[in-house]
Motif scaffolding. Structure first.
Motif, PDB file in Angstrom:
ATOM      1  N   ARG A 161       8.207  24.380   5.708  1.00 53.12           N
ATOM      2  CA  ARG A 161       8.990  25.620   5.781  1.00 53.12           C
ATOM      3  C   ARG A 161      10.350  25.365   6.433  1.00 53.12           C
ATOM      4  N   GLU A 162      10.354  24.602   7.527  1.00 57.04           N
ATOM      5  CA  GLU A 162      11.614  24.263   8.204  1.00 57.04           C
ATOM      6  C   GLU A 162      12.533  23.463   7.275  1.00 57.04           C
ATOM      7  N   ALA A 163      11.943  22.519   6.540  1.00 58.76           N
ATOM      8  CA  ALA A 163      12.728  21.717   5.608  1.00 58.76           C
ATOM      9  C   ALA A 163      13.294  22.587   4.484  1.00 58.76           C
ATOM     10  N   ALA A 164      12.506  23.522   3.990  1.00 56.55           N
ATOM     11  CA  ALA A 164      12.986  24.430   2.939  1.00 56.55           C
ATOM     12  C   ALA A 164      14.120  25.303   3.461  1.00 56.55           C
ATOM     13  N   ASP A 165      13.995  25.764   4.696  1.00 59.03           N
ATOM     14  CA  ASP A 165      15.076  26.563   5.300  1.00 59.03           C
ATOM     15  C   ASP A 165      16.351  25.735   5.436  1.00 59.03           C
TER      16      ASP A 165
ATOM     17  N   VAL B 145      10.788  18.415   1.961  1.00 61.98           N
ATOM     18  CA  VAL B 145       9.967  19.511   1.431  1.00 61.98           C
ATOM     19  C   VAL B 145       8.815  18.937   0.610  1.00 61.98           C
ATOM     20  N   ARG B 146       9.106  17.947  -0.229  1.00 58.22           N
ATOM     21  CA  ARG B 146       8.067  17.332  -1.077  1.00 58.22           C
ATOM     22  C   ARG B 146       7.027  16.578  -0.258  1.00 58.22           C
ATOM     23  N   SER B 147       7.425  16.037   0.889  1.00 59.59           N
ATOM     24  CA  SER B 147       6.535  15.180   1.675  1.00 59.59           C
ATOM     25  C   SER B 147       5.765  15.898   2.764  1.00 59.59           C
ATOM     26  N   ALA B 148       6.276  17.014   3.214  1.00 62.13           N
ATOM     27  CA  ALA B 148       5.701  17.693   4.384  1.00 62.13           C
ATOM     28  C   ALA B 148       4.736  18.789   3.972  1.00 62.13           C
ATOM     29  N   GLU B 149       4.029  19.284   4.978  1.00 64.00           N
ATOM     30  CA  GLU B 149       3.116  20.414   4.796  1.00 64.00           C
ATOM     31  C   GLU B 149       3.332  21.398   5.930  1.00 64.00           C
TER      32      GLU B 149
ATOM     33  N   PHE C 173      19.618  23.884  -8.927  1.00 62.16           N
ATOM     34  CA  PHE C 173      18.711  22.913  -8.323  1.00 62.16           C
ATOM     35  C   PHE C 173      19.330  22.154  -7.152  1.00 62.16           C
ATOM     36  N   PRO C 174      19.799  22.858  -6.118  1.00 62.53           N
ATOM     37  CA  PRO C 174      20.369  22.135  -4.974  1.00 62.53           C
ATOM     38  C   PRO C 174      19.323  21.211  -4.367  1.00 62.53           C
ATOM     39  N   GLY C 175      19.780  20.047  -3.957  1.00 60.84           N
ATOM     40  CA  GLY C 175      18.882  19.065  -3.381  1.00 60.84           C
ATOM     41  C   GLY C 175      18.333  18.079  -4.386  1.00 60.84           C
ATOM     42  N   LEU C 176      18.503  18.360  -5.653  1.00 64.41           N
ATOM     43  CA  LEU C 176      18.076  17.438  -6.706  1.00 64.41           C
ATOM     44  C   LEU C 176      19.335  16.878  -7.347  1.00 64.41           C
ATOM     45  N   ALA C 177      19.778  15.754  -6.861  1.00 65.97           N
ATOM     46  CA  ALA C 177      21.079  15.197  -7.220  1.00 65.97           C
ATOM     47  C   ALA C 177      21.287  15.072  -8.720  1.00 65.97           C
ATOM     48  N   GLU C 178      20.285  14.576  -9.428  1.00 69.13           N
ATOM     49  CA  GLU C 178      20.478  14.359 -10.857  1.00 69.13           C
ATOM     50  C   GLU C 178      20.679  15.680 -11.607  1.00 69.13           C
ATOM     51  N   ARG C 179      20.037  16.734 -11.162  1.00 59.67           N
ATOM     52  CA  ARG C 179      20.191  18.024 -11.844  1.00 59.67           C
ATOM     53  C   ARG C 179      21.455  18.734 -11.395  1.00 59.67           C
ATOM     54  N   SER C 180      21.761  18.693 -10.111  1.00 53.54           N
ATOM     55  CA  SER C 180      22.959  19.395  -9.636  1.00 53.54           C
ATOM     56  C   SER C 180      24.211  18.718 -10.162  1.00 53.54           C
ATOM     57  N   GLU C 181      24.216  17.378 -10.304  1.00 55.30           N
ATOM     58  CA  GLU C 181      25.368  16.676 -10.850  1.00 55.30           C
ATOM     59  C   GLU C 181      25.618  17.076 -12.303  1.00 55.30           C
ATOM     60  N   ARG C 182      24.539  17.167 -13.084  1.00 58.59           N
ATOM     61  CA  ARG C 182      24.675  17.600 -14.486  1.00 58.59           C
ATOM     62  C   ARG C 182      25.221  19.018 -14.557  1.00 58.59           C
TER      63      ARG C 182
ATOM     64  N   PRO D  49       0.827  -1.215   0.000  1.00 64.01           N
ATOM     65  CA  PRO D  49       0.000   0.000   0.000  1.00 64.01           C
ATOM     66  C   PRO D  49       0.861   1.266   0.000  1.00 64.01           C
ATOM     67  N   GLU D  50       0.360   2.281  -0.637  1.00 67.91           N
ATOM     68  CA  GLU D  50       1.027   3.589  -0.691  1.00 67.91           C
ATOM     69  C   GLU D  50       0.953   4.229   0.700  1.00 67.91           C
ATOM     70  N   PRO D  51       2.095   4.748   1.232  1.00 66.58           N
ATOM     71  CA  PRO D  51       2.049   5.378   2.553  1.00 66.58           C
ATOM     72  C   PRO D  51       1.169   6.628   2.535  1.00 66.58           C
ATOM     73  N   SER D  52       0.575   6.897   3.681  1.00 65.82           N
ATOM     74  CA  SER D  52      -0.242   8.100   3.833  1.00 65.82           C
ATOM     75  C   SER D  52       0.656   9.326   3.771  1.00 65.82           C
ATOM     76  N   PRO D  53       0.084  10.514   3.565  1.00 66.30           N
ATOM     77  CA  PRO D  53       0.905  11.732   3.587  1.00 66.30           C
ATOM     78  C   PRO D  53       1.699  11.868   4.883  1.00 66.30           C
ATOM     79  N   ALA D  54       1.074  11.536   6.028  1.00 64.79           N
ATOM     80  CA  ALA D  54       1.791  11.612   7.303  1.00 64.79           C
ATOM     81  C   ALA D  54       2.920  10.585   7.342  1.00 64.79           C
ATOM     82  N   GLY D  55       2.673   9.411   6.768  1.00 67.45           N
ATOM     83  CA  GLY D  55       3.703   8.377   6.710  1.00 67.45           C
ATOM     84  C   GLY D  55       4.868   8.777   5.833  1.00 67.45           C
ATOM     85  N   ARG D  56       4.562   9.444   4.713  1.00 62.16           N
ATOM     86  CA  ARG D  56       5.640   9.925   3.828  1.00 62.16           C
ATOM     87  C   ARG D  56       6.459  11.000   4.527  1.00 62.16           C
ATOM     88  N   ALA D  57       5.808  11.885   5.263  1.00 64.00           N
ATOM     89  CA  ALA D  57       6.532  12.936   5.987  1.00 64.00           C
ATOM     90  C   ALA D  57       7.417  12.316   7.061  1.00 64.00           C
TER      91      ALA D  57
END
Length: 152
Positions: free
Chosen positions: A116-120, A107-111, A139-148, A3-11
């Motif tokens: 905001r704390e994760a973005a900071d 950042v993608r998983s939280a609300e 694109f810091p934090g996005l490994a595939e883009r920052s590596e390129r 099963p797909e984790p809930s939003p709280a589970g993903r966070a």
């Protein structure tokens, strides 16, 4: 089918991953502090302290999300041997890239305030990485883009 984790589970999962990244960063900065040149020693100490503070905050966050914070490992494998101040600077930049990646996932998983704390934290890691490396990445934090971006 899993099963797909809930939003709280993903966070919670992303917070645990960010906590693991902070544990590894604290360990890495112990090595960096021992090898950094005198001109960067203060910067290494400040980064170490910042990672400890974020680690402690994430432990509280994991508890608030209903989880049990995962403990630090006894030791972490470094991506390369650190012998010189230049090696220490390269390790610091890589650690910050990894931390930024973990916070990007949070950042993608939280609300709300956690997002905001994760973005900071993502922003702070990207700034530290740029200082250690001498240049920022797209694109810091996005490994595939920052590596390129680094290799082009």
């Amino acid at each position: 089918m899993k099963p797909e984790p809930s939003p709280a589970g993903r966070a919670l999962e992303a917070a645990q991953a960010a906590l693991a990244a902070e544990h590894a960063a604290a360990y890495g900065y112990g090595v960096i502090g021992a090898r950094a040149g005198a001109a960067r020693a203060t910067e290494a100490r400040e980064a170490f302290g910042g990672h400890l503070a974020r680690r402690d905050a994430l432990s509280r966050t994991v508890r608030e999300l209903g989880g049990s914070p995962r403990p630090s490992e006894a030791a972490y494998a470094l991506p390369f041997t650190v012998r010189t101040p230049a090696d220490a600077e390269r390790l610091a930049a890589e650690i910050e890239d990894r931390v930024a990646g973990a916070y990007s996932d949070l950042v993608r998983s939280a609300e709300g305030p956690l997002r905001r704390e994760a973005a900071d934290a993502l922003s702070a890691a990207a700034v530290r990485a740029a200082r250690w490396r001498g240049v920022g990445v797209a694109f810091p934090g996005l490994a595939e883009r920052s590596e390129r971006a680094r290799t082009s």
